[in-house]
Design a protein around this motif. Structure first.
Motif, PDB file in Angstrom:
ATOM      1  N   VAL A   1       0.857  -1.180   0.000  1.00  6.45           N
ATOM      2  CA  VAL A   1       0.000   0.000   0.000  1.00  6.45           C
ATOM      3  C   VAL A   1       0.891   1.227   0.000  1.00  6.45           C
ATOM      4  N   VAL A   2       0.561   2.178  -0.858  1.00 10.29           N
ATOM      5  CA  VAL A   2       1.237   3.470  -0.878  1.00 10.29           C
ATOM      6  C   VAL A   2       0.175   4.547  -0.702  1.00 10.29           C
ATOM      7  N   THR A   3       0.585   5.666  -0.150  1.00 13.93           N
ATOM      8  CA  THR A   3      -0.353   6.776  -0.006  1.00 13.93           C
ATOM      9  C   THR A   3      -0.075   7.876  -1.013  1.00 13.93           C
ATOM     10  N   THR A   4       1.000   7.752  -1.737  1.00 13.78           N
ATOM     11  CA  THR A   4       1.346   8.728  -2.756  1.00 13.78           C
ATOM     12  C   THR A   4       2.019   8.023  -3.927  1.00 13.78           C
ATOM     13  N   MET A   5       1.742   8.488  -5.123  1.00  7.82           N
ATOM     14  CA  MET A   5       2.368   7.902  -6.301  1.00  7.82           C
ATOM     15  C   MET A   5       3.865   8.215  -6.347  1.00  7.82           C
TER      16      MET A   5
END
Length: 161
Positions: A135-139
């Motif tokens: 999971v990432v919160t920013t590209m």
């Protein structure tokens, strides 16, 4: 008629679409790293192509797989569009990764046998997206990982824009 009208509206929306922060950098970093990219979307292929062209990104994308014409039941979470993208870039599903920002993206990737990175672009998505491989919160996180891969492969860092 509904599909035709939807396509017209999606093309019109391209003019005012707000880019996902860091999304363009991901495409550039993937190209610099030698990682083929296919865009898979529940939007029309024509709208995706128009967006990429308008933002000077078409050369960074090997394939575009949009919503199957007048077949909404084949949209994600159905794995068909993901598998079509895998074939379009000449990949093996087990070696591919889908970066998606919806539960249907995660479900389609899983059903297609593709690893998945959940882009939790809202804090309320972090916990539900924990079922993804990552999971990432920013590209920017994805672009950074691709830039690192390019450096490890000796391809150098992608040019910043």
């Amino acid at each position: 008629m509904a599909e035709e009208r939807l396509c017209v509206l999606e093309l019109r929306a391209v003019r005012s679409a707000t880019p996902t922060p860091g999304g363009h950098d991901v495409l550039r970093a993937a190209r610099a790293a030698g990682v083929p990219v296919a865009v898979v979307s529940n939007n029309s292929g024509g709208a995706i192509e128009a967006y990429l062209t308008a933002h000077g990104l078409r050369e960074h994308v090997g394939a575009v797989v949009g919503r199957p014409w007048a077949r909404p039941e084949l949209m994600k979470p159905d794995p068909g569009v993901v598998l079509a993208a895998v074939r379009a870039v000449g990949g093996d599903a087990a070696a591919c990764v889908l970066v998606g920002d919806s539960a249907s993206d995660i479900a389609a990737a899983r059903a297609a046998g593709v690893r998945v990175v959940g882009h939790a672009n809202r804090s309320r998505k972090v916990v539900p997206f924990a079922v993804a491989d990552a999971v990432v919160t920013t590209m920017a996180d994805v672009a950074g990982a691709l830039a690192e891969a390019a450096r490890r492969r000796g391809r150098g860092a992608p040019a910043a824009r």
